[in-house]
Scaffold this motif. Structure first.
Motif, short mmCIF file in Angstrom:
data_model
loop_
_atom_site.label_atom_id
_atom_site.label_comp_id
_atom_site.label_asym_id
_atom_site.label_seq_id
_atom_site.Cartn_x
_atom_site.Cartn_y
_atom_site.Cartn_z
N SER A 130 0.83 -1.20 0.00
CA SER A 130 0.00 0.00 0.00
C SER A 130 0.87 1.26 0.00
N ASN A 132 0.33 3.69 1.72
CA ASN A 132 0.43 4.18 3.10
C ASN A 132 1.87 4.15 3.60
N ARG A 133 2.69 3.24 3.04
CA ARG A 133 4.10 3.15 3.44
C ARG A 133 4.91 4.34 2.92
N VAL A 138 -0.30 9.29 6.62
CA VAL A 138 -1.16 8.14 6.88
C VAL A 138 -0.47 7.26 7.91
N ASN A 140 0.42 4.16 9.84
CA ASN A 140 0.12 2.75 9.60
C ASN A 140 -0.75 2.20 10.72
N PRO A 143 -5.71 4.89 10.63
CA PRO A 143 -6.16 5.81 9.60
C PRO A 143 -7.24 6.78 10.05
N SER A 146 -6.11 10.42 10.32
CA SER A 146 -5.29 10.83 9.19
C SER A 146 -6.02 11.82 8.31
N ARG A 148 -6.15 11.31 5.27
CA ARG A 148 -6.73 10.45 4.24
C ARG A 148 -7.51 9.33 4.91
N GLY A 151 -7.24 5.45 3.48
CA GLY A 151 -5.82 5.34 3.19
C GLY A 151 -5.51 5.90 1.83
#
Length: 564
Positions: A130, A132-133, A138, A140, A143, A146, A148, A151
């Motif tokens: 993803s 997200n990394r 975001v 981990n 979420p 966040s 977003r 995600g």
């Protein structure tokens, strides 16, 4: 018919978000950023840390482009060459030809040498992870708090390029993808090796009125004392493309600023289709240990670490001084004024702290007359604070302080010392306010700690704007000592008013008072006694000598207001 290879050329495709001097914002290409730099106020990325990383990328381009065909050790070569750039109508003109020559290495989607990535990077199971990394806003596994939700499923190429640059500078630690071909991988995983390079720093950069000024102010000349430059210095796009494993020449690196500003802390490959990026492989790249990198990294303060000296068996070990997110930039001013802070004086056994070399560079420009004494700069501080074994970004620091370069003048330290003395006045006065709050709590039978902490926050918060305004105007004052006296008068009134507010809110229990333990034994404490102690201490602290500099003790000094 043949299908053209996908491409996203960062040299001429808009991807860099900027804010113009009129307040409007737009994305520009690399070519346009340099071409329009006089009309741009600053980078305006998704996070302050992204701005920091993007500015260092632009500086690496500029250093390399100005080196010309000879690729001298670093450009500008000396302060005289820097002055020519500062006064030139089009100092960034060589950048266009330079970017054209290296266009292929600035293609985000290049099949063999993608920008800041490793072609063919993959795990043993061919996993794609993803985004997200890659996207720092975001967290981990968390979420819901966040920007977003839920995600980052897909990114446009422009945004993906920005986060790629950010990841190479500020990516967190933790377990990463285990890339095939990296001997450090165990059981298919890349185990923690620390945050990306800039994540170690309490970042400091110098801002001018425009991006044009900002780039030049941070463009350190190769004759800067104690700053490491080597002939092998080059940015990532002029080096051989990385493979999955760590580079083999790390013992000799970084070679210089161009190498450092584009340091490949991670091995990354973006996965995309025609519409954008939908996944990523992100693994560990080149490690760069932070200890004793002060000859290389100019954009941070440094602190001496006796613990690391003992652990490593070395005489001197300096580590980057990270920012305290609870402290505003003006309260950390003593760490920015080159050579003015107590503890930065070089002793036989080494200084306790070292100021950012980028600030020392500006001090040199001011001292040698290349910048007017009243020229205003903004020392901007940016940094990331990591949590849970450095696996997530908890907080981001972003602040700045506006001041005249005369405060950095090495041959005339009156203004710098006045600024630090005024800061000391503020800190002492606010501590007195905190003591008043603690006394009022004790007088009413309450825990003094919460009230004292709240009073300290109130005091520093109330002084934030006044001190910044006073500091901005200090460089234009004909007499820094008289300017400090004006500050002490204003400070006295402000803190006295804040104390009056605390006394008004103290309540009946504080008015009645109680017996408390003092240093000399039991004593009676109520709001009247607390007020007397507060006014007496504040009056003694903020005295002004009418005929002498205010930071010199004198028997003729009298309190601004007599104790009640």
């Amino acid at each position: 018919m043949t299908t053209a290879e996908p491409s996203f050329d960062l040299t001429d495709r808009p991807w860099l978000p900027v804010q113009f001097t009129d307040g409007s914002e737009r994305e520009l290409s690399l070519l346009d950023v340099f071409d329009q730099s006089r009309g741009i106020r600053r980078p305006a990325g998704d996070l302050p840390t992204q701005d920091f990383a993007l500015l260092r990328l632009l500086l690496a381009i500029l250093h390399d482009a100005l080196g010309g065909a000879t690729q001298q050790v670093s450009a500008p070569a000396d302060v005289g060459e820097w002055e020519e750039l500062w006064e030139a109508d089009a100092p960034f003109a060589p950048v266009a030809g330079y970017l054209e020559r290296h266009r292929g290495r600035f293609d985000l989607l290049h099949p063999r040498e993608p920008f800041f990535q490793v072609a063919g990077l993959h795990t043993a199971k061919e996993e794609i992870f993803s985004l997200n990394r890659l996207v720092a806003d975001v967290p981990n596994g968390d979420p819901f708090f966040s920007m977003r939700r839920p995600g980052a499923d897909r990114l446009g190429f422009a945004e993906a390029a920005r986060w790629l640059v950010h990841a190479q500078a500020f990516d967190s630690s933790g377990i990463k993808s285990g890339a095939v071909g990296d001997p450090r991988v165990k059981a298919g995983k890349g185990y923690p090796l620390g945050v990306a390079w800039a994540g170690n720093l309490g970042g400091v950069l110098i801002e001018g009125d425009t991006l044009h000024e900002t780039l030049l102010l941070n463009l350190m000349a190769a004759d800067t004392a104690h700053q490491h430059f080597a002939e092998a210095d080059r940015p990532a796009w002029r080096a051989e493309a990385c493979g999955p494993a760590e580079a083999t020449d790390l013992a000799q690196r970084p070679y210089g600023l161009r190498d450092l500003y584009t340091w490949q802390s991670r091995r990354v490959l973006l996965h995309h289709d025609a519409d954008g990026v939908h996944g990523v492989v992100l693994a560990y790249g080149d490690r760069l240990e932070p200890h004793n990198k002060h000859p290389y990294e100019p954009m941070t303060r440094w602190r001496r670490s006796p613990a690391q000296e003992k652990k490593r068996g070395e005489a001197l070990v300096y580590l980057p001084q990270e920012h305290d997110p609870a402290q505003t930039a003006w309260r950390g001013l003593k760490g920015l004024l080159a050579g003015q802070e107590a503890g930065t004086t070089q002793r036989d056994e080494g200084a306790d702290r070292l100021p950012p070399r980028i600030v020392e560079w500006i001090a040199r420009l001011a001292t040698e007359g290349f910048l007017p004494r009243r020229h205003l700069i903004r020392a901007r501080v940016v940094g990331a604070q990591y949590g849970t074994q450095q696996s997530v970004i908890d907080e981001i620091t972003d602040d700045g302080v506006l001041m005249s370069v005369v405060l950095l003048h090495r041959a005339d330290d009156r203004y710098g010392q006045a600024a630090l003395s005024a800061l000391g006045d503020a800190e002492a006065a606010v501590r007195t306010l905190g003591d008043l709050a603690a006394d009022l709590a004790l007088a009413s039978g309450a825990d003094p700690a919460p009230g004292k902490d709240a009073a300290l926050d109130l005091g520093f918060g109330s002084l934030d704007t006044p001190y910044r305004q006073w500091l901005r105007d200090l460089g234009a004052a004909p007499d820094p000592y008289a300017q400090r006296d004006r500050w002490r008068r204003r400070l006295h009134k402000t803190v006295l008013d804040l104390g009056a507010g605390l006394l008004d809110d103290a309540g009946l229990a504080a008015w009645e008072g109680r017996v408390v333990d003092g240093r000399t034994g039991p004593r009676w404490l109520n709001d009247t006694a607390a007020e007397l102690r507060f006014r007496t201490r504040l009056g003694r602290l903020l005295t002004v000598a009418p005929d002498e500099p205010a930071d010199l003790p004198t028997a003729r000094s009298v309190p601004l207001e007599s104790p009640v």
